[in-house]
Scaffold this active site. Structure first.
Site, PDB file in Angstrom:
ATOM      1  N   GLU A 268       3.575 -12.192   8.225  1.00 48.29           N
ATOM      2  CA  GLU A 268       4.614 -11.176   8.083  1.00 48.29           C
ATOM      3  C   GLU A 268       4.824 -10.559   9.458  1.00 48.29           C
ATOM      4  O   GLU A 268       4.147  -9.614   9.855  1.00 48.29           O
ATOM      5  CB  GLU A 268       4.207 -10.094   7.074  1.00 48.29           C
TER       6      GLU A 268
ATOM      7  N   HIS B 253       9.105  -8.220  -1.545  1.00 48.70           N
ATOM      8  CA  HIS B 253       8.742  -7.068  -2.379  1.00 48.70           C
ATOM      9  C   HIS B 253       8.902  -5.731  -1.658  1.00 48.70           C
ATOM     10  O   HIS B 253       8.588  -4.694  -2.234  1.00 48.70           O
ATOM     11  CB  HIS B 253       7.287  -7.239  -2.824  1.00 48.70           C
ATOM     12  N   ASP B 254       9.329  -5.754  -0.394  1.00 44.73           N
ATOM     13  CA  ASP B 254       9.467  -4.501   0.361  1.00 44.73           C
ATOM     14  C   ASP B 254      10.915  -4.045   0.497  1.00 44.73           C
ATOM     15  O   ASP B 254      11.157  -2.907   0.916  1.00 44.73           O
ATOM     16  CB  ASP B 254       8.912  -4.668   1.782  1.00 44.73           C
TER      17      ASP B 254
ATOM     18  N   ASP C 105      -2.337 -13.617  -0.481  1.00 49.01           N
ATOM     19  CA  ASP C 105      -1.935 -12.604   0.487  1.00 49.01           C
ATOM     20  C   ASP C 105      -3.202 -12.105   1.169  1.00 49.01           C
ATOM     21  O   ASP C 105      -4.169 -11.742   0.507  1.00 49.01           O
ATOM     22  CB  ASP C 105      -1.240 -11.442  -0.240  1.00 49.01           C
TER      23      ASP C 105
ATOM     24  N   ASP D 180      -0.566 -10.349   6.104  1.00 47.08           N
ATOM     25  CA  ASP D 180       0.149  -9.078   6.054  1.00 47.08           C
ATOM     26  C   ASP D 180       0.150  -8.399   7.429  1.00 47.08           C
ATOM     27  O   ASP D 180      -0.846  -8.441   8.155  1.00 47.08           O
ATOM     28  CB  ASP D 180      -0.580  -8.184   5.039  1.00 47.08           C
TER      29      ASP D 180
HETATM   30  O1  ISL Z   1       8.774  -2.374   4.149  1.00 43.36           O
HETATM   31  C1  ISL Z   1       8.664  -1.701   5.144  1.00 43.36           C
HETATM   32  C2  ISL Z   1       9.319  -0.410   5.194  1.00 43.36           C
HETATM   33  O2  ISL Z   1       9.903  -0.130   3.945  1.00 43.36           O
HETATM   34  C3  ISL Z   1       7.903  -2.230   6.297  1.00 43.36           C
HETATM   35  O3  ISL Z   1       7.736  -1.337   7.313  1.00 43.36           O
HETATM   36  C4  ISL Z   1       6.557  -2.727   5.782  1.00 43.36           C
HETATM   37  O4  ISL Z   1       5.767  -1.624   5.510  1.00 43.36           O
HETATM   38  C5  ISL Z   1       5.866  -3.579   6.789  1.00 43.36           C
HETATM   39  O5  ISL Z   1       6.605  -4.729   6.904  1.00 43.36           O
HETATM   40  C6  ISL Z   1       4.445  -3.951   6.358  1.00 43.36           C
HETATM   41  O6  ISL Z   1       4.448  -4.440   5.051  1.00 43.36           O
HETATM   42  C7  ISL Z   1       3.294  -5.010   4.520  1.00 43.36           C
HETATM   43  O7  ISL Z   1       2.171  -4.170   4.666  1.00 43.36           O
HETATM   44  C8  ISL Z   1       2.190  -2.950   3.949  1.00 43.36           C
HETATM   45  C9  ISL Z   1       2.541  -3.153   2.468  1.00 43.36           C
HETATM   46  O8  ISL Z   1       2.782  -1.921   1.846  1.00 43.36           O
HETATM   47  C10 ISL Z   1       3.757  -4.036   2.306  1.00 43.36           C
HETATM   48  O9  ISL Z   1       4.010  -4.264   0.936  1.00 43.36           O
HETATM   49  C11 ISL Z   1       3.485  -5.305   3.042  1.00 43.36           C
HETATM   50  O10 ISL Z   1       4.493  -6.265   2.866  1.00 43.36           O
HETATM   51  C12 ISL Z   1       0.837  -2.346   4.096  1.00 43.36           C
HETATM   52  O11 ISL Z   1      -0.139  -3.288   3.743  1.00 43.36           O
END
Ligand code: ISL
Length: 537
Positions: free
Chosen positions: A265, A330-331, A102, A203
């Site tokens: 992402e 994971h989100d 990642d 990311d």
């Molecule tokens: O999951 C979201 C809201 O609940 C999205 O807005 C998410 O924050 C966005 O897709 C970005 O996510 C990524 O970057 C974030 C991290 O916390 C997430 O786990 C990651 O997937 C910040 O690095």
């Protein structure tokens, strides 16, 4: 990696996402680690996956559990050592499994030495590595919000300016307009490429570059409105055209190495998701190798909706590019929690498995999806995710989809001998790897069968895709490659349904989730409730 004639690992293989804190804890401290993943490589190889995407394992103060990196070249001690990483990489490669790291480069941790130096003085040589701005009459420079709550601007009293952060204030955004940032980050990326890492999951791609005139966003109404973040249109702090330049540079870097890839992402929760994700594939060969369209993940359940998502996505992906398919990460709440609770849950989960693994594009599986893991229950006291802490009880955070992998029905689901960092989900006694491995009729075996089918039948991994019929309850499509043509039919209703297909040619059952034997003849397309059926003509 394992690229052979016509088989490119990141296009035709299956990718499995591991949230390392929750996969397997080898040292008993309650947190999953790299040696834990290495121990489970035989399981992953038995399942048949071709690559692992491992959520961040670099050094981090863990304000966002690794998505806030303070040293891109080092491994955080909670996950292990550099040697542990090398052992994992070698063990995976021996089994023909690629490793995707990642890469969190929209922002760093506020404790990264670059930021510490940047904030030390207005005259610091690294001041311009982050996004600093004067206030407007003691107020932030514009109306930008942070995706994780509050303003996107944090006041720094010592130097009298604001810095910008798209997520937590402990995650200051890098200034991607600065060539020195590119050089430094690219150096760190080369470090991992030289060590033999096969690819990266990038990311937060849509946030990389911000408007150079710092214009305020216009008002709007987004998917989670009235959350303040969704009360504006993110015209000036997301999807800026210059982000494509960064991706093109990154692609040129990766192209200097053999068979490496990056998947972005490309987050969007709206009907525009497919178009936005596809835009980051560039011409198909000059930006991301793969992008995520999250439309299926955010969709309501049903044949019609899923058909529309697929159609839009395939339409958007450029000719020379390749799609990916994803139902979990994971989100977001797990697909099992979204669609499979209650009666017929396992049957519905089988349908999703068949959809994920027979549609056109690289499938991304999220750990535990293959056994039908549900969201875990996490009480307020147990919350770890900063989002849950901030927004409870309106948004309980992302912990429920990050609970420990359910290996056995024993203590802590066989995840750890210590106290797990998040509680295991209650379902572990019935839903676990050990139990399902012993039962050839289990969901796990169904996934495994599908994964191996993709390898046996080029039509599934590489073939063309054509929707078949418009039935409101059945999602059906043809996959064709060379002389092989398969018909996949997924009955999303709880009733028996007969598909009307003008060009149906009776054929042999390749796979059925409703107990038909492979090799039997299917003369009509009468489908059992929730049946997933693959027929070879
Ligand atoms: O999951 C979201 C809201 O609940 C999205 O807005 C998410 O924050 C966005 O897709 C970005 O996510 C990524 O970057 C974030 C991290 O916390 C997430 O786990 C990651 O997937 C910040 O690095």
């Amino acid at each position: 990696m394992r690229d052979t004639d016509g088989f490119t690992w990141w296009k035709h293989g299956v990718i499995y996402q591991i949230y390392p804190r929750s996969f397997y804890d080898a040292n008993g401290d309650g947190v999953g680690d790299l040696p834990g993943i290495t121990e489970k490589l035989d399981y992953l190889s038995w399942l048949g996956v071709d690559a692992l995407w491992i959520s961040p394992v670099n050094t981090s103060p863990m304000f966002d559990f690794g998505y806030d990196i303070s040293d891109y070249r080092a491994i955080d001690p909670v996950f292990g050592t550099q040697e542990d990483f090398d052992r994992l990489l070698a063990g995976a490669h021996r089994r023909g499994i690629a490793i995707i790291m990642d890469l969190v480069i929209n922002h760093t941790s506020h404790l990264h030495p670059w930021f510490i130096e940047s904030r030390s003085s207005r005259h610091s040589p690294k001041r311009d590595w982050y996004i600093w701005h004067d206030g407007k009459k003691r107020k932030p420079p514009n109306n930008w919000m942070a995706a994780f709550g509050g303003r996107a601007w944090e006041w720094d009293g010592a130097t009298g300016q604001y810095y910008q952060h798209s997520f937590l204030k402990e995650q200051p955004d890098l200034n991607w307009r600065n060539p020195a940032v590119r050089d430094a980050v690219f150096g760190d990326i080369r470090y991992w490429l030289d060590r033999g890492v096969d690819g990266f999951r990038l990311d937060a791609v849509i946030w990389f570059v911000k408007d150079d005139r710092f214009r305020s966003n216009p008002c709007g109404w987004g998917p989670n409105a009235p959350r303040p973040y969704d009360l504006q249109k993110h015209v000036y702090d997301q999807n800026r055209p210059e982000t494509h330049d960064v991706l093109r540079d990154l692609r040129r870097l990766l192209d200097k190495y053999d068979s490496r890839m990056m998947v972005g992402e490309t987050y969007e929760n709206s009907p525009r998701g497919a178009k936005i994700a596809a835009s980051y594939l560039g011409t198909g060969t000059d930006e991301l190798h793969l992008a995520f369209d999250f439309s299926l993940l955010f969709s309501k359940y049903g044949a019609r909706r899923f058909r529309q998502c697929l159609a839009r996505w395939y339409e958007a992906v450029p000719e020379a590019a390749w799609p990916s398919i994803v139902l979990n990460n994971h989100d977001q709440p797990r697909s099992f929690a979204r669609w499979c609770r209650g009666r017929h849950g396992t049957e519905r989960a089988r349908l999703l498995a068949a959809l994920l693994l027979t549609a056109r594009g690289t499938p991304f599986l999220y750990y535990g999806e293959e056994i039908g893991m549900d969201n875990g229950a996490v009480s307020r006291r147990q919350i770890q995710d900063p989002l849950g802490k901030k927004y409870w009880p309106f948004h309980r955070g992302r912990d429920p989809s990050r609970t420990p992998m359910q290996w056995t029905s024993g203590p802590n689901a066989g995840f750890s001998e210590g106290v797990p960092w998040l509680p295991v989900a209650a379902s572990y006694r019935e839903v676990n790897v050990e139990g399902q491995m012993k039962d050839p009729g289990s969901l796990l075996h169904f996934y495994r069968r599908l994964v191996s089918l993709r390898r046996e039948r080029a039509a599934l991994s590489r073939g063309s895709f054509r929707l078949a019929g418009e039935d409101p309850d059945i999602l059906a499509f043809y996959r064709e490659e060379g002389s092989g043509r398969l018909l996949v039919a997924l009955n999303f209703s709880r009733g028996r349904r007969t598909m009307k297909l003008h060009d149906f040619i009776p054929g042999k059952v390749v796979l059925s989730s409703a107990g038909r034997k492979a090799g039997d003849f299917a003369c009509t397309m009468e489908l059992e409730p929730y049946e997933a059926l693959i027929v070879e003509e």
